[in-house]
Motif scaffolding. Structure first.
Motif, short mmCIF file in Angstrom:
data_model
loop_
_atom_site.label_atom_id
_atom_site.label_comp_id
_atom_site.label_asym_id
_atom_site.label_seq_id
_atom_site.Cartn_x
_atom_site.Cartn_y
_atom_site.Cartn_z
N ARG A 323 -5.53 -10.59 -5.41
CA ARG A 323 -4.84 -10.45 -4.12
C ARG A 323 -5.38 -11.49 -3.15
NH1 ARG A 323 -0.37 -7.94 -4.83
NH2 ARG A 323 -0.75 -9.02 -6.79
N ARG A 324 -4.51 -12.10 -2.37
CA ARG A 324 -4.97 -12.92 -1.26
C ARG A 324 -5.53 -12.01 -0.17
NH1 ARG A 324 0.25 -14.78 -1.51
NH2 ARG A 324 0.56 -13.97 0.62
N ALA A 325 -6.37 -12.55 0.68
CA ALA A 325 -6.97 -11.74 1.74
C ALA A 325 -5.91 -11.17 2.68
CB ALA A 325 -7.98 -12.57 2.53
N ASP A 326 -4.77 -11.87 2.82
CA ASP A 326 -3.72 -11.42 3.75
C ASP A 326 -2.56 -10.74 3.04
OD1 ASP A 326 -2.71 -13.59 2.42
OD2 ASP A 326 -1.83 -14.54 4.19
N GLN A 327 -2.77 -10.36 1.78
CA GLN A 327 -1.68 -9.86 0.97
C GLN A 327 -1.91 -8.38 0.65
OE1 GLN A 327 -1.55 -11.65 -2.90
NE2 GLN A 327 0.58 -11.04 -3.29
N ALA A 328 -0.89 -7.58 0.84
CA ALA A 328 -1.00 -6.15 0.52
C ALA A 328 -1.05 -5.95 -0.98
CB ALA A 328 0.19 -5.39 1.11
N THR A 329 -1.66 -4.84 -1.38
CA THR A 329 -1.64 -4.47 -2.79
C THR A 329 -0.28 -3.86 -3.11
OG1 THR A 329 -2.60 -2.32 -2.26
CG2 THR A 329 -4.11 -4.08 -2.87
N GLU A 330 -0.05 -3.64 -4.39
CA GLU A 330 1.21 -3.02 -4.80
C GLU A 330 1.34 -1.66 -4.13
OE1 GLU A 330 1.20 -3.01 -9.02
OE2 GLU A 330 1.11 -5.19 -9.19
N SER A 331 2.53 -1.33 -3.68
CA SER A 331 2.74 -0.13 -2.86
C SER A 331 2.42 1.15 -3.59
CB SER A 331 4.19 -0.10 -2.37
OG SER A 331 5.09 -0.09 -3.48
N ASN A 332 2.52 1.15 -4.92
CA ASN A 332 2.26 2.37 -5.68
C ASN A 332 0.82 2.47 -6.14
OD1 ASN A 332 2.31 0.28 -7.50
ND2 ASN A 332 3.41 1.43 -9.09
N ALA A 333 -0.06 1.62 -5.62
CA ALA A 333 -1.45 1.60 -6.08
C ALA A 333 -2.41 1.55 -4.90
CB ALA A 333 -1.68 0.43 -7.02
N PRO A 334 -2.62 2.67 -4.22
CA PRO A 334 -3.60 2.67 -3.12
C PRO A 334 -4.99 2.34 -3.64
CG PRO A 334 -2.94 4.91 -3.68
CD PRO A 334 -2.03 4.00 -4.44
N THR A 335 -5.74 1.60 -2.86
CA THR A 335 -7.05 1.12 -3.31
C THR A 335 -8.18 2.02 -2.84
OG1 THR A 335 -7.28 -0.27 -1.36
CG2 THR A 335 -6.25 -1.26 -3.28
N GLU A 336 -9.23 2.07 -3.63
CA GLU A 336 -10.42 2.82 -3.23
C GLU A 336 -11.37 1.95 -2.41
OE1 GLU A 336 -12.37 6.05 -5.59
OE2 GLU A 336 -13.79 4.44 -6.04
N TYR A 337 -11.51 0.70 -2.82
CA TYR A 337 -12.38 -0.23 -2.09
C TYR A 337 -11.66 -1.56 -1.97
CZ TYR A 337 -16.37 -3.06 -0.69
OH TYR A 337 -17.20 -3.90 0.01
N ARG A 338 -11.56 -2.04 -0.74
CA ARG A 338 -10.99 -3.37 -0.55
C ARG A 338 -11.68 -4.04 0.62
NH1 ARG A 338 -4.85 -5.88 -0.24
NH2 ARG A 338 -5.60 -8.02 -0.15
N ASP A 339 -11.99 -5.31 0.43
CA ASP A 339 -12.52 -6.15 1.50
C ASP A 339 -11.84 -7.49 1.37
OD1 ASP A 339 -14.32 -6.86 3.66
OD2 ASP A 339 -15.39 -8.07 2.19
N GLY A 340 -10.87 -7.76 2.23
CA GLY A 340 -10.09 -8.98 2.09
C GLY A 340 -9.32 -8.94 0.79
N GLY A 341 -9.54 -9.94 -0.06
CA GLY A 341 -8.87 -9.97 -1.35
C GLY A 341 -9.60 -9.21 -2.45
N PHE A 342 -10.81 -8.75 -2.16
CA PHE A 342 -11.62 -8.08 -3.18
C PHE A 342 -11.21 -6.62 -3.30
CE2 PHE A 342 -15.36 -5.61 -4.46
CZ PHE A 342 -15.66 -6.22 -5.67
N VAL A 343 -10.88 -6.17 -4.52
CA VAL A 343 -10.43 -4.81 -4.79
C VAL A 343 -11.26 -4.24 -5.94
CG1 VAL A 343 -8.50 -3.36 -5.54
CG2 VAL A 343 -8.10 -5.30 -4.00
N SER A 344 -11.79 -3.04 -5.74
CA SER A 344 -12.61 -2.43 -6.79
C SER A 344 -12.66 -0.92 -6.61
CB SER A 344 -14.03 -3.02 -6.75
OG SER A 344 -14.77 -2.61 -7.87
N ILE A 345 -13.50 -0.27 -7.41
CA ILE A 345 -13.78 1.15 -7.31
C ILE A 345 -15.29 1.34 -7.26
CG2 ILE A 345 -11.67 1.87 -8.51
CD1 ILE A 345 -13.34 2.27 -11.03
#
Length: 577
Positions: A323-345
């Protein structure tokens, strides 16, 4: 990851030599050494050595590998990267839950005993008979390295009676790790002697079949001596090793530059897929290796205890954000941890979004250490062609050697300037990234040089400034933390280092002073792409494991095996008093 979770129930020590040879030659053409090319009874050392080296890499690395069309080899670092908080996962390494039946544990145990040690035994015995002592010397060094890893991770393991079915031993006893280690030094010295034997016939000598050093005997001797330095460092808490270490350093015949590092190369996808196992998440239909938020936040400079406010220039080399820092994640996949473009659990998460599919959102291992993609900020869904996957598995690097010396000086084992050695190690850690990328990965993507980046010099200066302000214990924490950061992609030694020294400080869900993921600053106001960590519950139901459980099938089929460890958190390896 999209790997076949197939249980391998073959007992390690019941693999006869002829079985191993059959497996190795099932796809080969005739061999001149055999009377009947369709029924080979032996293989030359040149055919065995590359297989051994590949399997050693597969068995220790992140991820798993399908080889020979069906056999599954799992890597210990898949478990231990979670235990050292470089990765997180939804699978049983989470909350330190790996069992004796875990896929990666059984795959690595089988790979190390059956495919590595069985074939090393063949080279040692037949190479000695054939007079090919260069192969014998290499095999003894690899045998010592392999058993050291087994002891470091499991404690007591089959050694003296392992792989002895032909000799009439069908149930190998488990030897004490404290009895095994001294014999490893003997093996290493024997290996050096064999390599140096000018009177040996050596009718066949290693060349391209030696994937590690291409037959460079001098480099093998340096690697052997550096392995001794590593093992002496690991036993320093239970043994006075000052004389031995000083003698090694005085001799000076150790790994002395990045090109001499002891690594197992992997290649780009070709007729046979021999890419780094950790690259599998780039083409897996179900990705499973998340980057630990704890690891990420230390790189980012968010952690209040270590390197606070100092962003590590290795970040875009280490982690690729889909993901780009300014880009939303897929609408059907809420994230547990996100910082800018970084996505994890999170490790130990019991939050509502823990099990949400993040296939095309999650951040992945980067161009370093698995040959993936350099993060240029553009984002984009990863696929098999995003990188080459041709990053090596690092056994012992030149940077590792320097960190070992810094530790030995800091703890008073040897004299010297710990700060100067630590600075050397820091510099070498950055050079190492460039070396891996240019020498092995060879990306088609434009990747800037890391060591020449002015941000690198600023980072090193800032780390050293913090180091200078600490007492001896704090200085050791800086040394071990940087070694942990440098080791990214291979976590066996870092698991050992943490249990020996207590550093780096790892995420502990039970510690109320550690916010989930270690985040010490709130999400940026008005930025919808930063998640609210405070709302994510985490827990830990087990104490930290001092060793891994033994392979369960081995215990069930070996009459001489002990009972399974009831509590791995109390089963210490001998080098920890």
């Amino acid at each position: 990851m999209a790997l076949i979770r197939k249980t391998m129930t073959h007992k390690i020590k019941n693999w006869l030599t002829i079985v191993t040879i059959f497996v190795l030659t099932s796809c080969s053409k005739q061999l001149d050494i055999n009377v009947d090319p369709n029924n080979p009874t032996s293989l030359p050392e040149s055919r065995l050595l590359p297989r051994i080296q590949r399997y050693l890499g597969y068995s220790l690395s992140i991820g798993g590998q399908t080889v020979d069309g069906s056999q599954q080899v799992g890597g210990l670092s898949e478990i231990l990267a979670v235990y050292t908080h470089q990765l997180t996962t939804r699978e049983n390494p989470d909350q330190y839950g790996a069992t004796g039946g875990s896929y990666y544990l059984q795959g690595s145990w089988n790979g190390l005993y059956k495919d590595v040690l069985t074939n090393l035994k063949i080279i040692i015995e037949e190479g000695a008979e054939n007079g090919n002592l260069q192969y014998v010397g290499i095999a003894k060094i690899l045998k010592a390295y392999t058993f050291s890893q087994l002891v470091d991770v499991f404690g007591d393991v089959p050694f003296s009676e392992a792989n002895q079915l032909v000799e009439g031993i069908s149930n190998a006893k488990f030897d004490d790790g404290s009895d095994i280690y001294p014999q490893l030094f003997v093996l290493i010295n024997e290996g050096i002697s064999d390599l140096s034997n000018a009177d040996a016939p050596n009718l066949a000598t290693p060349d391209a079949d030696d994937l590690i050093y291409q037959g460079n005997i001098n480099n093998w001797i340096k690697a052997a001596n550096t392995l001794k330095l590593k093992l002496y460092t690991q036993v320093r808490l239970v043994q006075n090793v000052s004389n031995e270490v000083n003698a090694l350093l005085a001799e000076g015949n150790l790994i002395s530059n990045v090109s001499e590092s002891f690594v197992i190369p992997f290649g780009p996808n070709a007729a046979t897929d021999d890419r780094n196992s950790g690259y599998g998440d780039y083409f897996a239909s179900q990705r499973g290796n998340y980057i630990s938020p704890w690891f990420y936040e230390i790189l980012k400079g968010y952690n209040s205890n270590i390197n606070s406010g100092i962003e590590d220039p290795r970040l875009p080399y280490y982690i690729y954000n889909q993901r780009r820092a300014d880009q939303a994640t897929e609408s059907n996949a809420p994230t547990e941890y996100r910082d800018g473009g970084f996505v994890s659990i999170y490790f130990g998460s019991v939050g509502q979004f823990r099990d949400q599919t993040q296939q095309n959102n999650m951040s992945l291992l980067g161009i370093y250490p698995v040959g993936g993609r350099y993060d240029d900020g553009a984002g984009g869904n990863a696929n098999a062609n995003s990188g080459t996957g041709a990053a090596p598995y690092r056994l012992i690097t030149y940077a590792d050697r320097l960190y070992l010396e810094a530790e030995l000086i800091n703890t008073g084992v040897i004299d010297g300037d710990a700060r100067a050695k630590f600075e050397e190690a820091l510099n070498e850690s950055f050079r190492q990234v460039d070396h891996v990328i240019t020498t092995f990965v060879k990306p088609t993507q434009n990747v800037p040089e890391l060591y020449a980046n002015p941000a690198t010099e600023e980072y090193i200066d800032a780390v050293l400034e913090n180091y200078d302000a600490g007492n001896a214990a704090r200085k050791l924490e800086f040394i071990m933390t940087q070694k942990w950061l440098s080791s990214y992609g291979g976590s066996v030694d870092q698991y050992t280092d943490y249990r020996r020294t207590g550093y780096p400080v790892l995420f502990d869900p039970r510690n109320p002073n550690m916010a989930p993921g270690g985040r010490v600053q709130p999400p940026i106001d008005g930025d919808p792409f930063n998640s609210n960590q405070a709302s994510v519950p985490v827990q830990l139901n087990r104490n930290y494991p001092e060793s891994l459980p033994w392979y369960q099938t081995e215990l069930q089929t070996n009459a001489s095996a002990p009972s399974q460890k009831t509590d791995p958190s109390t089963y210490k390896v001998f080098w920890k008093p």
